[in-house]
Motif scaffolding. Structure first.
Motif, mmCIF file in Angstrom:
data_model
loop_
_atom_site.group_PDB
_atom_site.id
_atom_site.type_symbol
_atom_site.label_atom_id
_atom_site.label_comp_id
_atom_site.label_asym_id
_atom_site.label_seq_id
_atom_site.Cartn_x
_atom_site.Cartn_y
_atom_site.Cartn_z
ATOM 1 N N THR A 8 -32.460 -18.433 30.645
ATOM 2 C CA THR A 8 -32.397 -16.842 31.083
ATOM 3 C C THR A 8 -30.895 -16.744 31.787
ATOM 4 N N LEU A 9 -30.521 -17.900 32.419
ATOM 5 C CA LEU A 9 -29.294 -17.849 33.083
ATOM 6 C C LEU A 9 -28.340 -17.898 32.043
ATOM 7 N N ILE A 10 -28.166 -18.896 31.061
ATOM 8 C CA ILE A 10 -27.310 -18.844 29.992
ATOM 9 C C ILE A 10 -27.513 -17.363 29.162
ATOM 10 N N GLY A 11 -28.597 -16.769 29.090
ATOM 11 C CA GLY A 11 -28.656 -15.356 28.530
ATOM 12 C C GLY A 11 -27.739 -14.607 29.325
ATOM 13 N N PHE A 12 -27.881 -14.547 30.684
ATOM 14 C CA PHE A 12 -27.008 -13.542 31.380
ATOM 15 C C PHE A 12 -25.565 -13.980 31.418
ATOM 16 N N ILE A 13 -25.192 -15.071 31.265
ATOM 17 C CA ILE A 13 -23.812 -15.181 31.080
ATOM 18 C C ILE A 13 -23.232 -14.930 29.728
ATOM 19 N N GLY A 14 -24.107 -14.812 28.755
ATOM 20 C CA GLY A 14 -23.843 -14.162 27.256
ATOM 21 C C GLY A 14 -23.880 -12.964 27.238
ATOM 22 N N MET A 15 -24.815 -12.287 28.215
ATOM 23 C CA MET A 15 -24.731 -10.509 28.426
ATOM 24 C C MET A 15 -23.357 -10.322 28.928
ATOM 25 N N ALA A 16 -23.089 -11.005 29.922
ATOM 26 C CA ALA A 16 -21.822 -10.692 30.733
ATOM 27 C C ALA A 16 -20.411 -10.818 29.841
ATOM 28 N N CYS A 17 -20.445 -11.750 29.075
ATOM 29 C CA CYS A 17 -19.357 -11.907 28.013
ATOM 30 C C CYS A 17 -19.265 -10.746 27.246
ATOM 31 N N ILE A 18 -20.512 -10.164 26.735
ATOM 32 C CA ILE A 18 -20.493 -9.034 25.788
ATOM 33 C C ILE A 18 -20.151 -7.849 26.371
ATOM 34 N N ILE A 19 -20.667 -7.777 27.554
ATOM 35 C CA ILE A 19 -20.185 -6.573 28.655
ATOM 36 C C ILE A 19 -18.675 -6.391 28.801
ATOM 37 N N GLY A 20 -18.114 -7.911 29.287
ATOM 38 C CA GLY A 20 -16.779 -8.020 29.568
ATOM 39 C C GLY A 20 -15.883 -7.884 28.279
ATOM 40 N N TYR A 24 -13.165 -4.989 28.123
ATOM 41 C CA TYR A 24 -11.718 -5.338 27.885
ATOM 42 C C TYR A 24 -11.183 -4.239 26.733
ATOM 43 N N LEU A 25 -12.211 -4.148 25.722
ATOM 44 C CA LEU A 25 -11.788 -3.037 24.546
ATOM 45 C C LEU A 25 -11.367 -1.734 25.046
ATOM 46 N N THR A 26 -12.202 -1.425 26.157
ATOM 47 C CA THR A 26 -11.986 0.050 26.841
ATOM 48 C C THR A 26 -10.680 0.093 27.706
ATOM 49 N N TRP A 27 -10.653 -0.939 28.050
ATOM 50 C CA TRP A 27 -9.487 -1.203 29.420
ATOM 51 C C TRP A 27 -8.141 -1.116 28.612
ATOM 52 N N LYS A 28 -7.850 -2.002 27.700
ATOM 53 C CA LYS A 28 -6.458 -2.170 26.938
ATOM 54 C C LYS A 28 -6.486 -1.196 25.838
ATOM 55 N N ASP A 29 -4.967 -0.858 25.770
ATOM 56 C CA ASP A 29 -4.790 0.085 24.654
ATOM 57 C C ASP A 29 -4.572 -0.626 23.686
ATOM 58 N N ASP A 30 -3.985 -1.945 23.584
ATOM 59 C CA ASP A 30 -3.806 -2.794 22.379
ATOM 60 C C ASP A 30 -4.443 -4.175 22.712
ATOM 61 N N PRO A 31 -5.877 -4.250 22.520
ATOM 62 C CA PRO A 31 -6.433 -5.515 22.988
ATOM 63 C C PRO A 31 -6.122 -6.589 22.055
ATOM 64 N N ASN A 32 -6.256 -7.849 22.548
ATOM 65 C CA ASN A 32 -5.914 -9.059 21.593
ATOM 66 C C ASN A 32 -7.227 -9.141 21.014
ATOM 67 N N PRO A 33 -7.347 -9.115 19.410
ATOM 68 C CA PRO A 33 -8.536 -9.238 18.818
ATOM 69 C C PRO A 33 -9.128 -10.595 19.023
ATOM 70 N N PHE A 34 -8.152 -11.731 19.210
ATOM 71 C CA PHE A 34 -8.800 -13.034 19.493
ATOM 72 C C PHE A 34 -9.488 -13.213 20.874
ATOM 73 N N ILE A 35 -9.350 -12.309 21.983
ATOM 74 C CA ILE A 35 -9.981 -12.430 23.257
ATOM 75 C C ILE A 35 -11.181 -11.326 23.086
ATOM 76 N N LEU A 36 -10.932 -10.282 22.413
ATOM 77 C CA LEU A 36 -12.013 -9.509 22.053
ATOM 78 C C LEU A 36 -13.305 -10.105 21.247
ATOM 79 N N HIS A 37 -12.801 -10.707 20.148
ATOM 80 C CA HIS A 37 -13.863 -11.093 19.200
ATOM 81 C C HIS A 37 -14.625 -12.671 19.647
ATOM 82 N N GLY A 38 -13.562 -13.215 20.317
ATOM 83 C CA GLY A 38 -14.030 -14.731 20.772
ATOM 84 C C GLY A 38 -14.920 -14.626 21.782
ATOM 85 N N THR A 39 -14.763 -13.421 22.678
ATOM 86 C CA THR A 39 -15.534 -13.399 23.830
ATOM 87 C C THR A 39 -17.041 -12.738 23.246
ATOM 88 N N ASN A 40 -16.838 -11.887 22.485
ATOM 89 C CA ASN A 40 -18.194 -11.405 21.703
ATOM 90 C C ASN A 40 -19.061 -12.652 21.123
#
Length: 85
Positions: A8-20, A24-40
């Motif tokens: 369950t704790l691992i799942g919460f960390i995964g959820m935090a990654c996806i929300i993060g 990040y996508l919403t915050w940055k005007d030109d998001p780094n796709p490696f950060i975005l997709h890697g975190t997802n």
């Protein structure tokens, strides 16, 4: 009371990654796709670990699609980087 085992704790960390990643996508005007997709992808993988133990089929299928889209995004970013060179 909520049973907070390691999966369950691992799942919460995964959820935090996806929300993060979404933040990040919403915050940055030109998001780094490696950060975005890697975190997802990391978030989907961690949530999948949790969902394999605490099975919820619709969510497990969703994470499969989420991971596939993230892999596709990473592949496109790699292809674009190679083309730019």
């Amino acid at each position: 009371m909520i049973d907070l085992d390691i999966y369950t704790l691992i799942g919460f960390i995964g959820m935090a990654c996806i929300i993060g990643a979404y933040f990040y996508l919403t915050w940055k005007d030109d998001p780094n796709p490696f950060i975005l997709h890697g975190t997802n992808l990391a978030g989907a993988a961690l949530l999948t670990v949790s969902l394999v133990v605490h099975t919820n089929w619709p969510s497990l299928v969703l994470e499969g699609f989420w991971a596939a889209i993230a892999i596709w995004g990473l592949w496109k970013a790699l292809r674009s980087r190679k083309a730019a060179r």
